[in-house]
Design a protein around this motif. Structure first.
Motif, PDB file in Angstrom:
ATOM      1  N   PHE A  88     -19.474   0.204 -13.803  1.00  0.00           N
ATOM      2  CA  PHE A  88     -20.466   0.870 -12.771  1.00  0.00           C
ATOM      3  C   PHE A  88     -20.112   0.251 -11.453  1.00  0.00           C
ATOM      4  O   PHE A  88     -21.033   0.560 -10.530  1.00  0.00           O
ATOM      5  N   ASP A  89     -19.240  -0.309 -11.239  1.00  0.00           N
ATOM      6  CA  ASP A  89     -18.778  -0.641  -9.963  1.00  0.00           C
ATOM      7  C   ASP A  89     -17.808   0.176  -9.145  1.00  0.00           C
ATOM      8  O   ASP A  89     -16.834   0.567  -9.850  1.00  0.00           O
ATOM      9  N   ASN A  90     -18.240   0.464  -7.946  1.00  0.00           N
ATOM     10  CA  ASN A  90     -17.480   1.435  -7.087  1.00  0.00           C
ATOM     11  C   ASN A  90     -16.818   0.831  -5.872  1.00  0.00           C
ATOM     12  O   ASN A  90     -17.059   1.407  -4.789  1.00  0.00           O
ATOM     13  N   VAL A  91     -16.067  -0.128  -6.128  1.00  0.00           N
ATOM     14  CA  VAL A  91     -15.514  -0.940  -5.117  1.00  0.00           C
ATOM     15  C   VAL A  91     -13.985  -1.173  -5.346  1.00  0.00           C
ATOM     16  O   VAL A  91     -13.708  -1.427  -6.481  1.00  0.00           O
ATOM     17  N   ARG A  92     -13.096  -1.462  -4.328  1.00  0.00           N
ATOM     18  CA  ARG A  92     -11.746  -1.755  -4.516  1.00  0.00           C
ATOM     19  C   ARG A  92     -11.611  -2.890  -3.464  1.00  0.00           C
ATOM     20  O   ARG A  92     -12.049  -2.934  -2.431  1.00  0.00           O
ATOM     21  N   TYR A  93     -10.579  -3.726  -3.949  1.00  0.00           N
ATOM     22  CA  TYR A  93     -10.184  -4.793  -2.862  1.00  0.00           C
ATOM     23  C   TYR A  93      -8.903  -4.524  -2.303  1.00  0.00           C
ATOM     24  O   TYR A  93      -7.867  -4.170  -3.021  1.00  0.00           O
ATOM     25  N   ILE A  94      -8.481  -4.448  -1.093  1.00  0.00           N
ATOM     26  CA  ILE A  94      -7.399  -4.271  -0.372  1.00  0.00           C
ATOM     27  C   ILE A  94      -6.719  -5.397   0.319  1.00  0.00           C
ATOM     28  O   ILE A  94      -7.367  -6.528   0.834  1.00  0.00           O
ATOM     29  N   ASP A  95      -5.513  -5.390   0.500  1.00  0.00           N
ATOM     30  CA  ASP A  95      -4.919  -6.720   1.034  1.00  0.00           C
ATOM     31  C   ASP A  95      -4.484  -6.749   2.399  1.00  0.00           C
ATOM     32  O   ASP A  95      -3.632  -7.404   2.856  1.00  0.00           O
ATOM     33  N   LYS A  96      -5.540  -6.023   3.132  1.00  0.00           N
ATOM     34  CA  LYS A  96      -5.470  -6.334   4.487  1.00  0.00           C
ATOM     35  C   LYS A  96      -6.738  -6.580   4.862  1.00  0.00           C
ATOM     36  O   LYS A  96      -7.864  -6.168   4.714  1.00  0.00           O
ATOM     37  N   GLY A  97      -7.102  -7.541   6.049  1.00  0.00           N
ATOM     38  CA  GLY A  97      -8.296  -7.931   6.510  1.00  0.00           C
ATOM     39  C   GLY A  97      -8.556  -8.152   8.032  1.00  0.00           C
ATOM     40  O   GLY A  97      -7.790  -7.494   8.668  1.00  0.00           O
ATOM     41  N   ALA A  98      -9.021  -9.107   8.379  1.00  0.00           N
ATOM     42  CA  ALA A  98      -9.658  -9.247   9.776  1.00  0.00           C
ATOM     43  C   ALA A  98      -8.306  -9.309  10.608  1.00  0.00           C
ATOM     44  O   ALA A  98      -8.424  -8.941  11.944  1.00  0.00           O
TER      45      ALA A  98
END
Lengths: 308, 169
Positions: free
Chosen positions: A135-145
């Motif tokens: 039910f989750d529609n998220v992904r985590y990416i290895d680039k940030g601030a």
């Protein structure tokens, strides 16, 4: 030995009820809180703890998963090959068509008064983990601030719009996919040049709503971002069902997302763009002279893209 | 002894979340497009080895972690997993000695957990009940959990050792 005690069970039931009540209060607070609330701070904290573990598991498991994936797909490779050949032929035809369309888009951009910088800065990121449930529609990416990523930026892959950046930490970021029900994107149907809003449904096709549509939208019509929140012209998807605009009613139809959201590995975050980059092409004098047409068109477009 | 069991169970939950979000993420291993619900599986299967109070707290913690890593409203998985833990704890004597019964319980509680989540998140305005392929999102994780239950039952028996089992109720 199975000791039994009613009072023990009562105590456990009370603890259960207290925990459920606590969960209910937490949920209510989360619904009421704004985007910068305590919940998001907790989310960032949890993710920063889990990220090294997730990257470690990926590092160990990627070769194995790749091998299993390869073995399980070997039977389908021949069919896939044939299918790809057919697609290549089709793609070559589409390239020719696209060149013609590009000219048309340039003309349409001129009409709508929008110009967009052609050299948008992007950063390529790898997806290293996803939400934990179906039910989750998220992904985590290895680039940030540290790489210039900030919340709200558009995330694309080679096929089209993937989602938007939601939470950012120093080295990682969370993106919410366009299939998530809370995400709405201001779009333009390329064949009619009319605008609308595409919203996620938690999976499957997206919903296109057009509030002032005068012309029908046809199956296969390309839907692109309108430049309100994200840079204009990013492919969102194709219309699934032909739908006619009824007077006084909202035109609603389905749009198949162009990006293969279940298979993405790498994405690009568009860094160098904000809605103010979509400038009105005419000078003030010209705009005021044509305020009822070009100015109102631009303003409407910006309003429509109320991204959730 | 209790502390070490709780620590092991908590570690199993964290590991389940990490594996769920990496190896079983979209584009990796997802038979028929849906992954197993590993956290539910762990919460159900550790029931015979923990004190009821600790088991409830473990369920709540597992749920909060799911909420924090996922995209939904914070607290919904917490309520759901607390409910699953409570039921698992109440019926643990029925499935602790029989692996086949445990597998059936895993299936039933996974379906129940997914259903509870759908209902609660809909109640909190997420309209999850209208999501496409809802049935497969509810049933398939339960099916994969059934398949994964047997090795995990063996693993927990080995890790916790039969003599460590707590029959507190």
């Amino acid at each position: 030995m199975i000791p039994s005690s009613d009072s023990r069970f009562d105590r456990v039931t009370i603890i259960f009820l207290v925990l459920v009540a606590f969960g209910f209060i937490v949920a209510t607070f989360d619904v009421r809180s704004d985007e910068d609330g305590v919940a998001n701070v907790m989310r960032e904290g949890t993710q920063s703890i889990l990220t090294p573990l997730q990257k470690g598991v990926n590092w160990v498991a990627n070769p194995v998963v790749g091998f299993i994936d390869g073995v399980s797909n070997i039977a389908g490779l021949r069919d896939e090959n044939d299918r790809l050949r057919a697609q290549l032929t089709e793609a070559e035809a589409q390239v020719r068509e696209t060149l013609a369309l590009e000219e048309k888009v340039a003309a349409l951009e001129l009409i709508s008064g929008l110009t967009v910088s052609k050299d948008l800065t992007t950063v390529t990121a790898r997806i290293y983990s996803s939400g934990p449930t179906a039910f989750d529609n998220v992904r985590y990416i290895d680039k940030g601030a540290k790489d210039g990523v900030v919340a709200g930026q558009a995330v694309v892959d080679e096929d089209g719009l993937v989602g938007r950046v939601e939470l950012v930490s120093a080295n990682d970021a969370r993106i919410r996919l366009i299939t998530d029900p809370v995400v709405s994107v201001g779009v333009r149907v390329q064949t009619t040049n009319e605008t609308g809003i595409v919203s996620g449904r938690g999976g499957g096709p997206l919903q296109l709503e057009m509030f002032r549509a005068k012309q029908p939208v046809y199956e296969g019509a390309l839907v692109v971002t309108d430049g309100s929140r994200f840079p204009p012209g990013i492919v969102v998807g194709n219309v699934v069902t032909t739908e006619k605009a009824e007077v006084g009613f909202v035109l609603r139809t389905d749009v198949d997302p162009a990006a293969q959201l279940s298979k993405i590995d790498f994405v690009k975050v568009i860094l160098g763009w904000s809605p103010v980059d979509a400038t009105v092409d005419q000078d003030d004098t010209v705009v005021s002279n044509t305020s009822s047409s070009s100015r109102s068109t631009t303003t409407t477009t910006l309003d429509d893209g109320g991204d959730g | 002894m209790t502390r070490s069991r709780v620590a092991i169970a908590l570690l199993a939950v964290v590991l389940a979340i990490v594996v769920q979000t990496t190896i079983f993420s979209p584009g990796r291993i997802q038979p028929l497009g849906v992954a197993p619900a590993l956290v539910t599986l762990v919460v159900v299967l550790v029931a015979p080895y923990l004190e009821p109070e600790y088991h409830l707290l473990l369920g709540f913690t597992a749920g909060i972690l799911l909420d924090l890593v996922g995209s939904g409203t914070l607290g919904i998985w917490a309520m759901t997993m607390t409910g699953v833990a409570y039921i698992a704890m109440r019926i643990r004597m029925r499935f602790a000695q029989n692996a086949l019964v445990a597998v059936a319980v895993v299936f039933a509680l996974t379906v129940l957990g997914q259903l509870m989540f759908v209902l609660l998140s809909t109640l909190f305005g997420q309209n999850t009940i209208a999501e496409p392929a809802l049935l497969s999102k509810i049933l398939l994780p339960a099916l994969w959990n059934m398949i994964l239950a047997l090795p995990l039952i063996w693993l927990f028996k080995t890790v916790f050792k039969p003599s460590d089992r707590v029959w507190a109720t």
